[in-house]
Design a protein around this motif. Structure first.
Motif, PDB file in Angstrom:
ATOM      1  N   THR A 162      -5.819   1.041  -6.047  1.00 38.44           N
ATOM      2  CA  THR A 162      -6.209  -0.109  -5.423  1.00 38.44           C
ATOM      3  C   THR A 162      -6.766  -0.936  -6.232  1.00 38.44           C
ATOM      4  O   THR A 162      -7.432  -0.740  -7.319  1.00 38.44           O
ATOM      5  N   THR A 194      -2.970   0.448   5.776  1.00 38.71           N
ATOM      6  CA  THR A 194      -4.157  -0.246   5.295  1.00 38.71           C
ATOM      7  C   THR A 194      -5.271  -0.402   6.247  1.00 38.71           C
ATOM      8  O   THR A 194      -5.245   0.068   7.363  1.00 38.71           O
ATOM      9  N   ALA A 205      -8.271   3.465   1.405  1.00 41.67           N
ATOM     10  CA  ALA A 205      -7.152   4.317   0.641  1.00 41.67           C
ATOM     11  C   ALA A 205      -7.488   5.919   0.589  1.00 41.67           C
ATOM     12  O   ALA A 205      -6.652   6.721   0.702  1.00 41.67           O
ATOM     13  N   ALA A 250       0.745  -1.219   0.167  1.00 41.34           N
ATOM     14  CA  ALA A 250       0.042   0.080  -0.091  1.00 41.34           C
ATOM     15  C   ALA A 250       1.068   1.401  -0.036  1.00 41.34           C
ATOM     16  O   ALA A 250       0.828   2.131   0.866  1.00 41.34           O
ATOM     17  N   GLY A 278     -11.795  -1.422   0.339  1.00 41.02           N
ATOM     18  CA  GLY A 278     -10.401  -1.136   0.182  1.00 41.02           C
ATOM     19  C   GLY A 278     -10.060   0.166  -0.542  1.00 41.02           C
ATOM     20  O   GLY A 278      -9.121   1.116  -0.161  1.00 41.02           O
TER      21      GLY A 278
END
Ligand code: BES
Ligand code: MN
Ligand code: ZN
Length: 514
Positions: A393, A452, A462, A365, A458
């Protein structure tokens, strides 16, 4: 390819190939297509009647008009007529013109035609502005012909030239009305700038990662800036260290390649510094995942992980040509993300430029770690608005697929402007929510936050991470991961890099400048 505007009558215009068009459902064509149909003794109408020509989107019918008569009484000056289907007139817009122009350009190339002529699509029953239509034709044609074959030793085409392609040398826009010439020429020049900027972004993404290191990316950005008379500054590692960019540099720690913090500025409104926008692009020239190493299948496309950086650099080239009345600043914090004995470990805590401590839970990440310091730099230097663009992502592909790019914002008014630019350019975005439940997923037990946010949401966690650094500066985050590369030819895209978001950014800047 050269795109020209010519005044004249399409029926009398001598050319190897003349492109006319047809909306789906039209039985007897009117306008320029109608004139050509009449000159051909109703051939197009008869083919519509028989069902061979439908006007459906993507349909291109080639009529070899020179072969019709063997005597000297040619029915029409063009050797071929291409009837391009426009689809239903309902919902027909400038993006439809870009798409059909890309398809037609590729068709002309496959016919080995070096010179083509076209009517200006959309100006008739489409009801569109002829100058903007001309812009869309130029844009779509240049984008559609793009190719990247410099590493094919059999190829004789030169590349890195903004996608100029010797396949089709000249495209003429033929228009009867002399009063429209100037406006059409301006439209063509604008569309050309949009497309060349996009093709620069595509070239950068398509370059293999052994060639396009952070150093090479900085060199290409410098070459572009010199040619476009833009100011550019490359901050070396030591300078970034002094500025406190511990988050960005933690990503570079595992690589032999030195990081390059690229900063380009365009001054379009020198008297008003605060009339500005900062465009920040993720610039990972290769993302192996770092010590949180990616599996081979996921790693193979990761040369494209500087697609956001490529988009902002390409956009800046177009902006320099279009000269909008606004100040534009571009940042690309370029680095590789590699594993090694000096690499950042999962569990390390690093400190960003604004003092925030970040626990690195997963070194894959990494994009958000680089964007954090780039955004701090922008805010410290007076950013009034920020857009960051990033192949951030895999999760955004799960959420939205290839239907829309994922967008996030902390400011409804700015987002509305952004969404309008997206619609204008036919680069679709979908806003995803930033609420406290998902924000809490980034909480760390030992630091201010972690990089994360667990399994769910997800793309959103982010964005929350980046928001921590953008704070209350009007900001849009665009996750382009699913749009950065195309598997196959489609519309204005060919296989490989798309240059996603480049044109959207240019349009946003132009719309903000008014
Ligand atoms: N560059 C990738 C995201 C990506 C995936 C871009 C597929 C283009 C195509 C990014 O750095 C990444 O690895 N993200 C991780 C984040 C995770 C570790 C929280 C991901 O999406 O798996
Ligand atoms: Mn990664
Ligand atoms: Zn990445």
């Amino acid at each position: 390819m050269e795109i020209k505007v010519t005044q004249g009558n399409v029926v009398e215009h001598a050319t190897p190939a003349l492109v006319v068009n047809l909306f789906e459902g039209v039985k007897v064509p009117g306008g320029a297509t109608g004139a050509v149909d009449q000159a051909l003794g109703g051939l197009i109408s008869r083919l519509i009647e028989s069902g061979e020509i439908t006007g459906g989107a993507g349909e291109i019918t080639v009529l070899h008009t020179a072969a019709i008569t063997s005597d000297s009484t040619e029915p029409i000056a063009a050797e071929r007529v291409l009837v391009a289907g426009l689809g239903k007139s309902d919902g027909f817009d400038y993006d439809s013109i870009r798409t059909v122009s890309a398809q037609v350009a590729r068709k002309l190339k496959s016919l080995k035609v070096k010179n083509g002529a076209t009517i200006v699509h959309g100006a008739g029953i489409g009801g569109l502005d002829p100058a903007v239509s001309a812009e869309a034709i130029a844009e779509g044609s240049i984008l559609g012909l793009y190719r990247f074959d410099k590493y094919k030793s059999t190829s004789n085409s030169s590349n890195g030239n903004g996608g100029n392609d010797s396949g089709l040398e000249v495209l003429e826009l033929v228009e009867m009305d002399a009063a429209k010439m100037k406006a059409l020429e301006k439209g063509v020049a604008r569309g050309t700038s949009y497309a060349i900027g996009t093709n620069l972004a595509r070239d950068l993404v398509n370059e293999p990662p052994n060639v396009l290191s952070p150093t090479e990316l900085a060199a290409r950005a410098t070459a572009m800036s010199k040619a476009a008379k833009l100011d550019i500054k490359i901050l070396e590692e030591a300078e970034c260290r002094k500025l406190g960019m511990g988050s960005y540099l933690s990503v570079a720690a595992g690589s032999k390649e030195p990081p390059k913090f690229i900063y380009i500025s365009y001054s379009g409104d020198a008297k008003r510094d605060q009339n500005n926008i900062w465009l920040i692009g993720k610039g990972i020239t290769f993302d192996s995942g770092g010590l949180s190493l990616k599996p081979p299948g996921s790693m193979v496309t990761m040369k494209g992980d500087m697609g956001g950086g490529a988009a902002v650099i390409g956009a800046m080239q177009a902006i320099a040509a279009l000269k909008p009345k606004i100040n534009v600043h571009v940042v690309c914090a370029a680095t590789e993300n590699m594993p090694s004995g000096s690499a950042t470990r999962p569990g390390d805590v690093v400190q960003a430029m604004n003092g925030k401590y970040i626990e690195v839970e997963n070194t894959d990440a990494e994009g958000r770690l680089t964007l954090a310091d780039a955004i701090c730099y922008a805010r410290n230097n007076g950013a009034a608005r920020i857009v960051d663009v990033a192949t951030l992502t895999g999760a955004v592909s799960v959420a939205l697929g290839k239907g829309h790019m994922g967008a996030f914002s902390n400011n409804d008014e700015f987002y509305t402007t952004f969404e309008k630019a997206s619609a204008d350019q036919g680069e679709p975005v979908w806003r995803l929510p930033l609420v406290s439940v998902t924000k809490q997923q980034n909480r760390s037990n030992i630091a201010d936050l972690k990089n994360t946010g667990g399994r769910g949401a997800g793309a959103i966690t982010a964005a929350h991470f980046i928001h921590e650094f953008a704070k209350d500066t009007p900001w849009v985050h665009l996750d382009t991961a699913a749009f950065n590369m195309a598997d196959e030819v489609s519309g204005v895209n060919v296989q490989g890099a798309t240059g996603a978001a480049t044109r959207l950014l240019v349009r946003l800047v132009e719309n903000l400048a008014g």
